[in-house]
Design an enzyme around this catalytic site. Sequence first.
Site, mmCIF file in Angstrom:
data_model
loop_
_atom_site.group_PDB
_atom_site.id
_atom_site.type_symbol
_atom_site.label_atom_id
_atom_site.label_comp_id
_atom_site.label_asym_id
_atom_site.label_seq_id
_atom_site.Cartn_x
_atom_site.Cartn_y
_atom_site.Cartn_z
ATOM 1 C CE LYS A 2 -4.552 0.829 0.440
ATOM 2 N NZ LYS A 2 -5.690 -0.044 0.080
HETATM 3 P P1 NAD Z 1 -13.158 7.646 -2.293
HETATM 4 O O1 NAD Z 1 -12.118 8.695 -2.137
HETATM 5 O O2 NAD Z 1 -13.707 7.381 -3.653
HETATM 6 O O3 NAD Z 1 -14.395 7.963 -1.320
HETATM 7 C C1 NAD Z 1 -14.283 8.159 0.048
HETATM 8 C C2 NAD Z 1 -15.612 8.703 0.534
HETATM 9 O O4 NAD Z 1 -15.620 8.767 1.959
HETATM 10 C C3 NAD Z 1 -15.919 10.113 0.034
HETATM 11 O O5 NAD Z 1 -17.289 10.208 -0.272
HETATM 12 C C4 NAD Z 1 -15.598 10.986 1.263
HETATM 13 O O6 NAD Z 1 -16.319 12.202 1.239
HETATM 14 C C5 NAD Z 1 -16.064 10.050 2.358
HETATM 15 N N1 NAD Z 1 -15.530 10.330 3.687
HETATM 16 C C6 NAD Z 1 -14.263 10.627 4.066
HETATM 17 N N2 NAD Z 1 -14.212 10.804 5.396
HETATM 18 C C7 NAD Z 1 -15.472 10.612 5.856
HETATM 19 C C8 NAD Z 1 -16.052 10.657 7.140
HETATM 20 N N3 NAD Z 1 -15.336 10.939 8.231
HETATM 21 N N4 NAD Z 1 -17.383 10.401 7.252
HETATM 22 C C9 NAD Z 1 -18.140 10.118 6.168
HETATM 23 N N5 NAD Z 1 -17.612 10.061 4.916
HETATM 24 C C10 NAD Z 1 -16.310 10.312 4.780
HETATM 25 O O7 NAD Z 1 -12.556 6.318 -1.649
HETATM 26 P P2 NAD Z 1 -12.999 4.806 -1.910
HETATM 27 O O8 NAD Z 1 -12.114 4.258 -2.953
HETATM 28 O O9 NAD Z 1 -14.470 4.731 -2.048
HETATM 29 O O10 NAD Z 1 -12.541 4.162 -0.529
HETATM 30 C C11 NAD Z 1 -13.371 4.158 0.622
HETATM 31 C C12 NAD Z 1 -12.927 3.037 1.542
HETATM 32 O O11 NAD Z 1 -13.032 1.810 0.825
HETATM 33 C C13 NAD Z 1 -11.482 3.123 2.023
HETATM 34 O O12 NAD Z 1 -11.389 2.577 3.314
HETATM 35 C C14 NAD Z 1 -10.750 2.247 1.040
HETATM 36 O O13 NAD Z 1 -9.525 1.767 1.547
HETATM 37 C C15 NAD Z 1 -11.779 1.150 0.854
HETATM 38 N N6 NAD Z 1 -11.620 0.352 -0.362
HETATM 39 C C16 NAD Z 1 -11.723 0.910 -1.588
HETATM 40 C C17 NAD Z 1 -11.556 0.105 -2.714
HETATM 41 C C18 NAD Z 1 -11.676 0.641 -4.099
HETATM 42 O O14 NAD Z 1 -11.589 -0.150 -5.052
HETATM 43 N N7 NAD Z 1 -11.901 1.923 -4.292
HETATM 44 C C19 NAD Z 1 -11.274 -1.260 -2.570
HETATM 45 C C20 NAD Z 1 -11.201 -1.805 -1.294
HETATM 46 C C21 NAD Z 1 -11.369 -0.984 -0.191
#
Ligand code: NAD
Length: 422
Positions: free
Chosen positions: A106
């Site tokens: 990561k």
């Molecule tokens: P992203 O940047 O697309 O979205 C993150 C979202 O969370 C945004 O809407 C942001 O406004 C919101 N956010 C941030 N802090 C917040 C809070 N305190 N309260 C409420 N909302 C909040 O990111 P993503 O890719 O959707 O990732 C989100 C989570 O999913 C992370 O933990 C990431 O590690 C995990 N994840 C993502 C993927 C992927 O393929 N994108 C895969 C596995 C895990």
Amino acid sequence: MSTDGAFDRFTRTVDAAAAIAGIKDARLLERIKTPERIHEVSVPIARDDGSHAIFTAYRVQHSSARGPYKGGIRYHPNVSLDEVKALAAWMSIKTAVVDIPLGGGKGGITVDPKTLSRTELEALTRSYTERIWRVIGPQVDVPAPDVNTNSQTMDWIAHEYGRQSRTISPAVVTGKSLAHGGSAGRDTATAQGGFEVLHDALGATGESIDGATVAIQGFGNAGANAAILLHRAGARVVAASDSTAAVFAADGLPVGRLVEHKAKGGSFADLADYEKRPTEDPLFAEADILVPAALEGQITSANAERVRARWILELANGPTTPEADAILERRRVNVLPDILANAGGVVVSYYEWLQNLHTEKWLREEVEARLAVTMRRAYERVSELATFRRASFRLAAYAIAIERIVAALRAESSEGRIVLGR
Ligand code: NAD
């Protein structure tokens, strides 16, 4: 809500799962817990106003026992070495749970990307790539998007990596745009994978997504796409938040309108017609299913008693602390753990990598069908072990992953001895 100690939480969970997997060899467990390599770099950029800034960034390469390191890159002001180590370790576990031939890594930059212009973001991404390009590569370490990074970020990394290495190497990152070798279905993969797991888990207890109520924290790639899929399958999204505010509607939020609003760069704080609540409020909403899809460390011993949902689909990485896990277990809340529930993203990243290496393009239907098979198989295996050992899904998933990593480590030596370092 603190993110401190995330790596410590990982090591404690490995110890608990090792008991289920029957692995007692302390050297082996130490090897599974310890990151193989940690890179910390400084990333300088020229700002639009002519000034200069330097950011701290990381790439942690946790385990290559089962294949090249694989894992996203995060841009966030709270990024720390501890957090990146935990996220890298979770990737090693996750790739093993879904049994794809990749390891875990990561990266992250400690930066608030909202304070940078698009030109500055591109400069930051290229500067970071310039710092780490020698330690990544299609057969070495393959980054992907995570919080606040997207297909544009990956396109910049692939291009900069090509420039530095004098190669054309789309397989160096996944989650690229379709025009630059991205895979159909990658955008919705994390949510689809979670959907498959939830569908089967509810099915096993005679329940259904159709008619269920859902609360979602975080409305980005994972959260917004989950909202779309669940809404399409007949669920009612009654609460949702982004980093600015939460919105609630007992009769169901207009998912399409929320997605459109976010796509135009809007935030929940400036949505008309809704009373705004604190961003963590969806965690405590009156709903059947809770989907944490923001950041780690959200459900803790301080608030786990307030969770009303009976199901938690962890699309975020590490949203629940072990102390909260124990409370939820006592309260018979079913937790579908991150290392299984959000693995769809890395599975389709793996498909993208394969397509790039073989110069192929798969259709969206092919990708989605393969993903569904992989996720359902992983769910079945985890569910069987959880039932057999009367363990939580999280510990069962960890136990399966640890067994697979141990098998790979043992295979490194013809005598079955564990080689300490390559
Ligand atoms: P992203 O940047 O697309 O979205 C993150 C979202 O969370 C945004 O809407 C942001 O406004 C919101 N956010 C941030 N802090 C917040 C809070 N305190 N309260 C409420 N909302 C909040 O990111 P993503 O890719 O959707 O990732 C989100 C989570 O999913 C992370 O933990 C990431 O590690 C995990 N994840 C993502 C993927 C992927 O393929 N994108 C895969 C596995 C895990």
